[in-house]
Design an enzyme around this catalytic site. Structure first.
Site, mmCIF file in Angstrom:
data_model
loop_
_atom_site.group_PDB
_atom_site.id
_atom_site.type_symbol
_atom_site.label_atom_id
_atom_site.label_comp_id
_atom_site.label_asym_id
_atom_site.label_seq_id
_atom_site.Cartn_x
_atom_site.Cartn_y
_atom_site.Cartn_z
ATOM 1 N NE ARG A 1 -3.517 -2.407 2.632
ATOM 2 C CZ ARG A 1 -4.194 -2.770 3.725
ATOM 3 N NH1 ARG A 1 -4.035 -2.075 4.842
ATOM 4 N NH2 ARG A 1 -5.009 -3.803 3.708
ATOM 5 C CG ASP B 1 2.968 6.199 2.239
ATOM 6 O OD1 ASP B 1 2.148 5.341 2.603
ATOM 7 O OD2 ASP B 1 4.018 6.449 2.856
ATOM 8 C CE1 TYR C 1 8.347 0.968 -1.482
ATOM 9 C CE2 TYR C 1 9.160 -0.791 -0.061
ATOM 10 C CZ TYR C 1 8.111 -0.101 -0.638
ATOM 11 O OH TYR C 1 6.826 -0.487 -0.373
ATOM 12 N NE ARG D 1 7.630 9.834 2.251
ATOM 13 C CZ ARG D 1 6.410 10.353 2.440
ATOM 14 N NH1 ARG D 1 5.328 9.569 2.379
ATOM 15 N NH2 ARG D 1 6.260 11.640 2.673
#
Length: 246
Positions: A50, A52, A110, A197
């Site tokens: 999911r 962002d 990522y 992040r």
């Protein structure tokens, strides 16, 4: 009834994340709508990750159940004809009816991209965080090594995260510098809300001299979000690899 898996790539700039919500357009919402129109049945996809608002993906995974007679491999072509230019299916295939992408062991990678120069580059504005501040990449690499392994990442997730267990395993983390681009690449078995992040934001604090590389160890031990650095902007983050572990 068959279960179909989609591998989906998207530019998340115009969307309020993956998960369907009432206050804006989402990747999940677009997929549900286009699939329902194509197959003429009510479709609700189940996404593996999911992402962002504003985050991009090359390979997010989703599954859905359908009675369609369209060959599974051909669904990608039919669906892409209806999807907008910033969302495209890369592959479609039939999977076992019991397959659930969130209940399988997986490995995700990522990348967080920083465009580090005196002035912004327009072609990078949607896919990299711009910063004119000078970063010491070697210090960032030294700090990144502290993340590798199994740790409690409570300091590196949003305070709004509602999970019982904040322990996660990072398999690999590296930082490359290619001209004006600094790329933070992290691979792990699972990530908390905003974890990558916040890790990126903290590494940037190390790179600019506001934290020492060894401070990462202290921040992990604190288990307190306020101990870590800021949450880096969403535009720099892309899900680049997704692998299910058998």
């Amino acid at each position: 009834m068959k279960r179909i898996m989609l591998v989906v790539a998207y530019d998340g700039t115009a969307y309020h994340g993956w998960q369907r919500q009432p206050n804006g357009e989402t990747i999940e919402g677009v997929l549900n709508r286009c699939l329902s129109e194509l197959l003429r049945e009510e479709i609700e996809v189940i996404g593996a990750s999911r992402t962002d608002s504003g985050v991009h993906a090359l390979c997010n995974v989703a599954v859905f159940d359908t009675d369609t007679n369209i060959p599974p491999a051909k669904l990608a072509y039919a669906l892409n004809a209806r999807l907008p230019a910033d969302i495209k299916v890369q592959r479609s295939e039939e999977v076992d009816a019991a397959f659930h992408p969130r209940h399988c062991d997986s490995r995700k990678t990522y990348e967080y991209r920083i465009y580090n120069a005196a002035f912004p580059m327009p072609t990078e504005r949607l896919y990299a965080h711009f910063s004119y501040v000078s970063y010491d990449v070697e210090r960032m690499r030294e700090a990144a090594a502290y993340f590798v392994g199994t740790h409690d990442f409570k300091s590196f997730c949003s305070v709004d995260t509602h999970v019982e267990n904040t322990v996660r395993m990072i398999e690999h983390m590296e930082i490359d510098k290619m001209g004006s681009l600094i790329v933070i690449r992290v691979t792990g078995r699972g990530f908390l809300y905003n974890m990558v992040r916040i890790m990126a934001g903290t590494l940037m604090e190390v790179g600019r001299g506001n934290l020492e590389p060894q401070d990462i160890e202290r921040i992990l031990e604190a288990k307190d979000r306020s101990a870590a650095g800021p949450t880096a902007p969403a535009c720099g983050l892309t899900l680049t690899a997704y692998e299910f572990i058998v």
